[in-house]
Design a protein around this motif. Structure first.
Motif, mmCIF file in Angstrom:
data_model
loop_
_atom_site.group_PDB
_atom_site.id
_atom_site.type_symbol
_atom_site.label_atom_id
_atom_site.label_comp_id
_atom_site.label_asym_id
_atom_site.label_seq_id
_atom_site.Cartn_x
_atom_site.Cartn_y
_atom_site.Cartn_z
ATOM 1 N N LEU A 130 0.834 -1.202 0.000
ATOM 2 C CA LEU A 130 0.000 0.000 0.000
ATOM 3 C C LEU A 130 0.872 1.257 0.000
ATOM 4 N N MET A 131 1.945 1.208 0.803
ATOM 5 C CA MET A 131 2.823 2.375 0.886
ATOM 6 C C MET A 131 3.550 2.619 -0.431
ATOM 7 N N SER A 132 4.049 1.525 -1.046
ATOM 8 C CA SER A 132 4.766 1.680 -2.312
ATOM 9 C C SER A 132 3.846 2.225 -3.393
ATOM 10 N N LEU A 133 2.598 1.731 -3.366
ATOM 11 C CA LEU A 133 1.605 2.190 -4.338
ATOM 12 C C LEU A 133 1.400 3.691 -4.173
ATOM 13 N N SER A 134 1.286 4.094 -2.918
ATOM 14 C CA SER A 134 1.095 5.497 -2.599
ATOM 15 C C SER A 134 2.343 6.306 -2.978
ATOM 16 N N LEU A 135 3.496 5.747 -2.654
ATOM 17 C CA LEU A 135 4.764 6.424 -2.938
ATOM 18 C C LEU A 135 4.990 6.581 -4.439
ATOM 19 N N SER A 136 4.583 5.551 -5.202
ATOM 20 C CA SER A 136 4.850 5.565 -6.642
ATOM 21 C C SER A 136 4.192 6.767 -7.310
ATOM 22 N N GLN A 137 3.091 7.250 -6.713
ATOM 23 C CA GLN A 137 2.398 8.405 -7.269
ATOM 24 C C GLN A 137 3.147 9.707 -7.003
ATOM 25 N N LYS A 138 4.052 9.659 -6.052
ATOM 26 C CA LYS A 138 4.741 10.887 -5.642
ATOM 27 C C LYS A 138 6.171 10.962 -6.174
ATOM 28 N N LEU A 139 6.627 9.852 -6.789
ATOM 29 C CA LEU A 139 7.978 9.840 -7.340
ATOM 30 C C LEU A 139 8.035 10.702 -8.595
ATOM 31 N N SER A 140 9.150 11.363 -8.771
ATOM 32 C CA SER A 140 9.360 12.169 -9.965
ATOM 33 C C SER A 140 9.165 11.320 -11.225
ATOM 34 N N GLU A 141 8.499 11.887 -12.222
ATOM 35 C CA GLU A 141 8.225 11.151 -13.455
ATOM 36 C C GLU A 141 9.515 10.795 -14.194
ATOM 37 N N LYS A 142 10.573 11.515 -13.865
ATOM 38 C CA LYS A 142 11.840 11.302 -14.556
ATOM 39 C C LYS A 142 12.575 10.060 -14.055
ATOM 40 N N MET A 143 12.085 9.497 -12.933
ATOM 41 C CA MET A 143 12.805 8.383 -12.337
ATOM 42 C C MET A 143 12.743 7.141 -13.234
#
Lengths: 102, 233
Positions: free
Chosen positions: B82-95
């Motif tokens: 759940l946390m990774s899913l949430s985090l993935s939305q906040k990661l820079s698109e350039k990653m």
């Protein structure tokens, strides 16, 4: 054999963390899923803190005092470090006082 | 050293200090469960998770099966999905993909909490900086605990053990103060968690499962009752 257990633990834990982070690379558009994910950090952190924090120290009183100070500092929007340190110092002081009184 | 990396390092300091104390007990437990100091350190370095490791050591000590180990790890650590899913939305698109593979490694409760409270979208240097010291602290604390047993005086240990909870409070409270729906879902999660903990009929529910239930139910109710119209940040 213990190394196999450690490896299995590491792999399972990594996969759980990795798959949602790599598969969902496109921004999610669904309003409800987005909302759910927006609330997850807050509900998850709350569920992990309460009531566990009350049993993390030597006494219920010191934990409750530490928690109260943390909440007050957080309401004043102090930094992460300040809030965490405030909680620690409070627990330490309260336990010393209780120790002297006992 | 980039600014982002340095900022990450700085934000990771309180986590690392908290971990040093918590992983101390993991180290003690690892040795009493039959692991060597090296094995305990290796487990901490490769897992970086408290509840999962506690459970894993218990299973190893009891001579449990691999299947049991997998199931327990899966259930206890499911919250990370759940946390990774949430985090993935906040990661820079350039990653890039490989950068995401690296960042996924130590997405712990506390690192996630700090990352989500970060004002901007998350860059790779920031995330690497943020994770470095906590991983080091977690591993080092395990070694210290395994080697030296009761090196930390009890009152000091007690005080340090609330550091992580203090950080959780610092993440949740300011937002709950400003955003009414967050306050409501937080109260729901708190009440639910206490009910599961204190009401005897729920005593069979483990801590890991309880976290999953409370997180999902409260966030789910929030999504249905108060859907966030645009980016909720």
């Amino acid at each position: 054999m213990i190394y196999v257990y450690i490896a299995v633990m590491a792999i399972v834990t990594y996969l759980i963390r990795m798959i949602p982070l790599t598969v969902f690379r496109k921004k999610i558009e669904n309003k409800y899923i987005k909302s759910f994910l927006y609330y997850v950090p807050y509900t998850c952190l709350t569920a992990m803190t309460l009531p566990a924090v009350f049993y993390a120290t030597g006494s219920l009183a010191s934990a409750a005092a530490g928690m109260a100070v943390a909440i007050i500092l957080a309401l004043k929007e102090r930094s992460l470090v300040t809030v965490a340190a405030g909680a620690c110092v409070t627990v330490f002081v309260v336990e010393q006082v209780l120790h002297v009184m006992a | 050293m980039s600014d982002e990396f340095r900022k990450g390092l700085k934000d990771g300091v309180p986590i690392a200090l908290g971990y040093l104390s918590v992983s101390f007990s993991v180290g003690i437990m690892a040795v009493s469960g039959g692991l060597s100091v090296f094995q305990g350190a290796l487990m901490s370095l490769t897992n970086v998770t408290s509840a999962g490791q506690f459970a894993g050591i218990q299973i190893i000590a009891a001579g449990g099966t691999i299947l049991e180990l997998i199931l327990t790890q899966f259930i206890i650590n499911l919250r990370y999905a759940l946390m990774s899913l949430s985090l993935s939305q906040k990661l820079s698109e350039k990653m890039t993909l490989w950068q995401r593979l690296v960042v996924a490694f130590a997405n712990t409760d506390e690192i996630f909490a700090v990352a989500m409270s970060h004002q901007k979208s998350l860059t790779f240097p920031y995330m690497v900086g943020l994770q470095s010291l906590p991983i080091l602290g977690w591993t080092l604390g395990t070694i210290l605990g395994a080697v030296a047993g009761g090196i930390l005086p009890k009152p000091l240990g007690n005080a340090l053990s609330v550091a992580l909870y203090g950080m959780f409070v610092a993440v949740v409270v300011p937002v709950a103060k400003k955003v009414r729906p967050v306050l409501i879902v937080v109260i729901i999660a708190a009440v639910l968690s206490c009910v599961i903990y204190y009401v005897p009929i729920f005593s069979g529910i483990s801590a890991g499962i309880s976290i999953i239930i409370c997180t999902a139910v409260a966030a789910g109710l929030g999504a249905v009752l108060f859907p966030v119209e645009e980016e909720g940040e």
